[in-house]
Design an enzyme around this catalytic site. Structure first.
Site, PDB file in Angstrom:
ATOM      1  N   SER A 103       0.840  -1.213   0.000  1.00  0.00           N
ATOM      2  CA  SER A 103       0.000   0.000   0.000  1.00  0.00           C
ATOM      3  C   SER A 103       0.869   1.254   0.000  1.00  0.00           C
ATOM      4  O   SER A 103       0.548   2.243  -0.671  1.00  0.00           O
ATOM      5  CB  SER A 103      -0.893   0.046   1.241  1.00  0.00           C
ATOM      6  OG  SER A 103      -1.750  -1.056   1.269  1.00  0.00           O
ATOM      7  N   GLY A 142      -6.011  12.129  -0.935  1.00  0.00           N
ATOM      8  CA  GLY A 142      -7.173  12.310  -0.068  1.00  0.00           C
ATOM      9  C   GLY A 142      -8.464  12.408  -0.847  1.00  0.00           C
ATOM     10  O   GLY A 142      -8.780  13.473  -1.395  1.00  0.00           O
ATOM     11  N   GLY A 149     -17.591   7.524   1.411  1.00  0.00           N
ATOM     12  CA  GLY A 149     -16.578   6.545   1.047  1.00  0.00           C
ATOM     13  C   GLY A 149     -16.823   6.013  -0.352  1.00  0.00           C
ATOM     14  O   GLY A 149     -16.258   6.504  -1.339  1.00  0.00           O
ATOM     15  N   ILE A 175      -6.575   7.920   5.215  1.00  0.00           N
ATOM     16  CA  ILE A 175      -5.651   8.266   4.148  1.00  0.00           C
ATOM     17  C   ILE A 175      -4.276   7.623   4.392  1.00  0.00           C
ATOM     18  O   ILE A 175      -3.576   7.974   5.350  1.00  0.00           O
ATOM     19  CB  ILE A 175      -5.520   9.805   4.008  1.00  0.00           C
ATOM     20  CG1 ILE A 175      -6.914  10.426   3.842  1.00  0.00           C
ATOM     21  CG2 ILE A 175      -4.602  10.158   2.840  1.00  0.00           C
ATOM     22  CD1 ILE A 175      -7.765   9.861   2.710  1.00  0.00           C
ATOM     23  N   THR A 176      -3.907   6.700   3.519  1.00  0.00           N
ATOM     24  CA  THR A 176      -2.624   5.998   3.623  1.00  0.00           C
ATOM     25  C   THR A 176      -1.469   6.988   3.434  1.00  0.00           C
ATOM     26  O   THR A 176      -1.537   7.862   2.561  1.00  0.00           O
ATOM     27  CB  THR A 176      -2.562   4.887   2.544  1.00  0.00           C
ATOM     28  OG1 THR A 176      -3.675   4.021   2.753  1.00  0.00           O
ATOM     29  CG2 THR A 176      -1.264   4.090   2.637  1.00  0.00           C
ATOM     30  N   ARG A 255      -5.857   0.114  -8.338  1.00  0.00           N
ATOM     31  CA  ARG A 255      -6.602  -1.158  -8.309  1.00  0.00           C
ATOM     32  C   ARG A 255      -5.915  -2.200  -9.159  1.00  0.00           C
ATOM     33  O   ARG A 255      -5.916  -3.388  -8.830  1.00  0.00           O
ATOM     34  CB  ARG A 255      -8.016  -0.942  -8.861  1.00  0.00           C
ATOM     35  CG  ARG A 255      -8.886  -0.172  -7.933  1.00  0.00           C
ATOM     36  CD  ARG A 255     -10.148   0.312  -8.629  1.00  0.00           C
ATOM     37  NE  ARG A 255     -10.946   1.068  -7.682  1.00  0.00           N
ATOM     38  CZ  ARG A 255     -11.939   1.871  -8.022  1.00  0.00           C
ATOM     39  NH1 ARG A 255     -12.256   2.019  -9.295  1.00  0.00           N
ATOM     40  NH2 ARG A 255     -12.613   2.517  -7.103  1.00  0.00           N
ATOM     41  N   ARG A 280       3.747 -30.970  10.420  1.00  0.00           N
ATOM     42  CA  ARG A 280       2.865 -31.193  11.566  1.00  0.00           C
ATOM     43  C   ARG A 280       2.296 -32.622  11.525  1.00  0.00           C
ATOM     44  O   ARG A 280       1.619 -33.009  10.566  1.00  0.00           O
ATOM     45  CB  ARG A 280       1.713 -30.184  11.518  1.00  0.00           C
ATOM     46  CG  ARG A 280       0.677 -30.343  12.598  1.00  0.00           C
ATOM     47  CD  ARG A 280       1.217 -29.932  13.939  1.00  0.00           C
ATOM     48  NE  ARG A 280       0.180 -29.981  14.962  1.00  0.00           N
ATOM     49  CZ  ARG A 280       0.425 -29.806  16.262  1.00  0.00           C
ATOM     50  NH1 ARG A 280       1.678 -29.570  16.692  1.00  0.00           N
ATOM     51  NH2 ARG A 280      -0.563 -29.862  17.122  1.00  0.00           N
ATOM     52  N   GLU A 375     -10.102   1.083  -2.315  1.00  0.00           N
ATOM     53  CA  GLU A 375     -10.028   1.074  -3.791  1.00  0.00           C
ATOM     54  C   GLU A 375     -11.284   0.446  -4.398  1.00  0.00           C
ATOM     55  O   GLU A 375     -11.216  -0.240  -5.407  1.00  0.00           O
ATOM     56  CB  GLU A 375      -8.801   0.289  -4.272  1.00  0.00           C
ATOM     57  CG  GLU A 375      -7.511   0.706  -3.644  1.00  0.00           C
ATOM     58  CD  GLU A 375      -6.915   1.949  -4.275  1.00  0.00           C
ATOM     59  OE1 GLU A 375      -7.447   2.391  -5.299  1.00  0.00           O
ATOM     60  OE2 GLU A 375      -5.941   2.471  -3.713  1.00  0.00           O
ATOM     61  N   PHE A 395     -26.418   1.396  -8.548  1.00  0.00           N
ATOM     62  CA  PHE A 395     -25.706   2.001  -7.412  1.00  0.00           C
ATOM     63  C   PHE A 395     -26.660   2.715  -6.458  1.00  0.00           C
ATOM     64  O   PHE A 395     -26.345   2.918  -5.302  1.00  0.00           O
ATOM     65  CB  PHE A 395     -24.658   3.008  -7.906  1.00  0.00           C
ATOM     66  CG  PHE A 395     -23.525   2.351  -8.647  1.00  0.00           C
ATOM     67  CD1 PHE A 395     -22.417   1.886  -7.953  1.00  0.00           C
ATOM     68  CD2 PHE A 395     -23.569   2.187 -10.026  1.00  0.00           C
ATOM     69  CE1 PHE A 395     -21.373   1.271  -8.629  1.00  0.00           C
ATOM     70  CE2 PHE A 395     -22.531   1.587 -10.709  1.00  0.00           C
ATOM     71  CZ  PHE A 395     -21.427   1.118 -10.004  1.00  0.00           C
TER      72      PHE A 395
HETATM   73  P1  FAD Z   1     -19.041   2.792   2.862  1.00  0.00           P
HETATM   74  O1  FAD Z   1     -18.989   3.453   1.539  1.00  0.00           O
HETATM   75  O2  FAD Z   1     -19.808   3.464   3.948  1.00  0.00           O
HETATM   76  O3  FAD Z   1     -19.616   1.322   2.644  1.00  0.00           O
HETATM   77  C1  FAD Z   1     -20.010   0.488   3.736  1.00  0.00           C
HETATM   78  C2  FAD Z   1     -20.608  -0.792   3.144  1.00  0.00           C
HETATM   79  O4  FAD Z   1     -21.781  -0.468   2.374  1.00  0.00           O
HETATM   80  C3  FAD Z   1     -19.652  -1.495   2.180  1.00  0.00           C
HETATM   81  O5  FAD Z   1     -19.788  -2.888   2.288  1.00  0.00           O
HETATM   82  C4  FAD Z   1     -20.139  -1.035   0.821  1.00  0.00           C
HETATM   83  O6  FAD Z   1     -19.800  -1.911  -0.233  1.00  0.00           O
HETATM   84  C5  FAD Z   1     -21.642  -1.003   1.053  1.00  0.00           C
HETATM   85  N1  FAD Z   1     -22.329  -0.141   0.089  1.00  0.00           N
HETATM   86  C6  FAD Z   1     -22.194   1.191  -0.079  1.00  0.00           C
HETATM   87  N2  FAD Z   1     -22.958   1.610  -1.101  1.00  0.00           N
HETATM   88  C7  FAD Z   1     -23.603   0.512  -1.587  1.00  0.00           C
HETATM   89  C8  FAD Z   1     -24.500   0.259  -2.659  1.00  0.00           C
HETATM   90  N3  FAD Z   1     -24.905   1.254  -3.473  1.00  0.00           N
HETATM   91  N4  FAD Z   1     -24.914  -1.002  -2.869  1.00  0.00           N
HETATM   92  C9  FAD Z   1     -24.487  -2.011  -2.080  1.00  0.00           C
HETATM   93  N5  FAD Z   1     -23.613  -1.856  -1.064  1.00  0.00           N
HETATM   94  C10 FAD Z   1     -23.189  -0.607  -0.816  1.00  0.00           C
HETATM   95  N6  FAD Z   1      -9.211   6.452   0.896  1.00  0.00           N
HETATM   96  C11 FAD Z   1      -8.502   7.442   0.283  1.00  0.00           C
HETATM   97  O7  FAD Z   1      -9.080   8.362  -0.275  1.00  0.00           O
HETATM   98  N7  FAD Z   1      -7.133   7.416   0.276  1.00  0.00           N
HETATM   99  C12 FAD Z   1      -6.421   6.436   0.895  1.00  0.00           C
HETATM  100  O8  FAD Z   1      -5.180   6.455   0.870  1.00  0.00           O
HETATM  101  C13 FAD Z   1      -7.135   5.398   1.573  1.00  0.00           C
HETATM  102  N8  FAD Z   1      -6.447   4.436   2.269  1.00  0.00           N
HETATM  103  C14 FAD Z   1      -7.171   3.534   3.033  1.00  0.00           C
HETATM  104  C15 FAD Z   1      -6.497   2.650   3.897  1.00  0.00           C
HETATM  105  C16 FAD Z   1      -7.187   1.764   4.691  1.00  0.00           C
HETATM  106  C17 FAD Z   1      -6.470   0.877   5.658  1.00  0.00           C
HETATM  107  C18 FAD Z   1      -8.602   1.717   4.618  1.00  0.00           C
HETATM  108  C19 FAD Z   1      -9.385   0.734   5.447  1.00  0.00           C
HETATM  109  C20 FAD Z   1      -9.288   2.582   3.783  1.00  0.00           C
HETATM  110  C21 FAD Z   1      -8.590   3.510   2.995  1.00  0.00           C
HETATM  111  N9  FAD Z   1      -9.259   4.451   2.213  1.00  0.00           N
HETATM  112  C22 FAD Z   1      -8.560   5.448   1.552  1.00  0.00           C
HETATM  113  C23 FAD Z   1     -10.714   4.532   2.243  1.00  0.00           C
HETATM  114  C24 FAD Z   1     -11.429   3.498   1.384  1.00  0.00           C
HETATM  115  O9  FAD Z   1     -11.250   3.788   0.036  1.00  0.00           O
HETATM  116  C25 FAD Z   1     -12.904   3.481   1.809  1.00  0.00           C
HETATM  117  O10 FAD Z   1     -12.946   2.877   3.080  1.00  0.00           O
HETATM  118  C26 FAD Z   1     -13.794   2.738   0.824  1.00  0.00           C
HETATM  119  O11 FAD Z   1     -13.978   3.487  -0.347  1.00  0.00           O
HETATM  120  C27 FAD Z   1     -15.167   2.407   1.421  1.00  0.00           C
HETATM  121  O12 FAD Z   1     -15.740   3.538   1.980  1.00  0.00           O
HETATM  122  P2  FAD Z   1     -16.340   3.467   3.477  1.00  0.00           P
HETATM  123  O13 FAD Z   1     -15.356   2.826   4.365  1.00  0.00           O
HETATM  124  O14 FAD Z   1     -16.822   4.816   3.819  1.00  0.00           O
HETATM  125  O15 FAD Z   1     -17.553   2.464   3.389  1.00  0.00           O
END
Ligand code: FAD
Length: 396
Positions: A103, A142, A149, A175-176, A255, A280, A375, A395
């Site tokens: 990452s 960011g 998300g 944000i990584t 991705r 084992r 991603e 969506f």
């Molecule tokens: P949400 O969008 O709230 O989703 C929650 C759940 O609902 C998920 O299962 C999702 O699939 C589902 N869902 C949402 N909408 C729908 C729909 N229409 N239909 C069906 N299911 C749905 N982001 C950055 O910008 N930069 C980075 O460098 C970065 N690094 C990251 C590093 C880590 C360790 C992590 C955990 C995340 C990072 N992210 C980063 C953020 C990441 O891209 C988001 O967490 C991701 O896009 C999901 O958004 P969310 O967590 O808000 O989940």
């Protein structure tokens, strides 16, 4: 009847003979990255994961820069200009060590550097890319916010004009590389739609508190970005791109690396399980000799080689300029989903030892929980493929 040469002996390390599809140069890239990772990260990564910190992330980034791994698939500005397949092989080796280490490199090269390389002004490129390619300067990207998300179009971070300047206010989340970054690519709403900004992280009003208490990707810096009245010159904005096209083009690059990388975590776990099963002994024989264990090993190997072949195919398509975002969605969806299953099944073969950090398996499985989500989640990529197949967007 034509006579064929005898096939080579079965190779446990290359069960489907995929290596024949790689050129010598590609194998050399893979070997070099494997060697470097074995020196600078592999011996320490379990400890970093346990303590939730990388001892010297700047030195680590520089060692990747010295090998030319940062923005390695980009041309010019000190970047190595390698192929997509080379980049994929590097991602696989990095993630065979740890998804957090991959990452770190992906965000630097495919998100922050790619964004500047693709959408930045000549001034942005000259200022940042050469130093980012060597690892002297670290970048982050960011896009995600606390309330946005999967659906970044609703982001609240806002950039408003004030005379010739821009003033940014808002928060980014997860944000990584955030707290260690010298430059942040920040996406914000403007009166002209979403725009990207190149934000030096030492400007007044910018802070990046680290997010603690993660149980996944612990050997990776993850941060919040806080922007409070951050004043930037007009030249800080990416000149042309408007809307989600900008950030999505960058995510597509990252991705693609994950399609390969996830197979590295899977490979590491599978070979840990294979080795453990041979040693084992239960009920008077190695557990590798039980049919149920062999079924697990065979099924995991099948998914590993299928995933590797898919990654290689998509890489060749990318190098030929034929890769579409939907193809990347197919690859990310399949390979991360299968990789996490391989890690979980490997964990069962290691029994109680499977939950220990002495083996890489639970670490990889926990890391892949993040990779499954960032991603684009599994659900988002499923919907991308569903839309491509049916012509109907589901969506909302
Ligand atoms: P949400 O969008 O709230 O989703 C929650 C759940 O609902 C998920 O299962 C999702 O699939 C589902 N869902 C949402 N909408 C729908 C729909 N229409 N239909 C069906 N299911 C749905 N982001 C950055 O910008 N930069 C980075 O460098 C970065 N690094 C990251 C590093 C880590 C360790 C992590 C955990 C995340 C990072 N992210 C980063 C953020 C990441 O891209 C988001 O967490 C991701 O896009 C999901 O958004 P969310 O967590 O808000 O989940």
């Amino acid at each position: 009847m034509s006579s064929h040469p005898k096939p080579p002996p079965f190779d446990v390390d290359d069960p489907a003979g995929i290596d024949d599809q790689l050129s010598q140069d590609e194998k050399d890239v893979r070997a070099s990255v494997r060697q470097l990772v074995g020196q600078v990260a592999e011996p320490y990564v379990a400890d970093w994961f346990e303590r939730g910190t990388i001892d010297d992330p700047r030195a680590l980034m520089k060692s990747f820069g010295e090998m030319g791994l940062l923005g390695m698939h980009l041309e010019g500005y000190g970047c190595a200009g390698m192929t997509a397949v080379d980049y994929g092989l590097a991602c696989l080796e990095l993630e065979a060590c740890d998804s957090g280490i991959r990452s770190m490199v992906s965000v630097q090269g495919s998100l922050a550097m790619f964004a500047i390389w693709r959408w930045g002004s000549e001034e942005h490129k000259q200022e940042w890319l050469p130093r980012m390619a060597t690892g002297e300067a670290i970048g982050c990207f960011g896009l995600t916010e606390p309330d946005h998300g999967s659906d970044p179009g609703g982001m609240r971070t806002r950039a408003r004009r004030d005379g010739d300047d821009w003033v940014l206010d808002g928060r980014k989340m997860w944000i990584t590389n955030g707290s260690i970054a010298d430059v942040a690519v920040v996406w914000a709403q403007t009166d002209e739609g979403i725009r990207g900004f190149v934000v030096p992280t030492d400007v007044p009003g910018f802070s990046a508190p680290e997010i603690k208490h993660k149980l996944s990707l612990r050997a990776s810096v993850t941060s919040e970005l806080v922007l409070e009245g951050v004043r930037l010159p007009a030249s800080a904005a990416f000149p042309e791109v408007r809307g989600l096209k900008g950030p999505l083009s960058c995510l597509n690059e990252a991705r693609y690396g994950i399609v390969w990388g996830a197979m590295g975590a899977a490979r590491s776990s599978l070979y840990a399980a294979l080795s453990y099963a041979g040693d084992r002994v239960q009920f008077g024989k190695p557990i590798a000799g039980f049919q149920l264990t062999q079924a697990k090993l065979a099924d995991m190997t099948l998914e590993l080689v299928k995933g590797e072949l898919l990654a290689l195919h998509l890489g060749r398509q990318k190098d030929a300029g034929r890769l579409r975002p939907e193809h990347v969605s197919l690859g990310k969806l399949n390979n991360v989903r299968e990789a996490i299953e391989i890690c979980r099944t490997s964990r069962t073969i290691l029994g109680a030892n499977g939950i220990s950090l002495e083996y890489p398996v639970i670490r990889h499985a926990n890391n892949l929980e993040s990779v499954l989500t960032y991603e684009g989640t599994v659900e988002m990529h499923t919907l991308v493929v569903g839309q491509a197949l049916t012509g109907l967007a589901a969506f909302r």
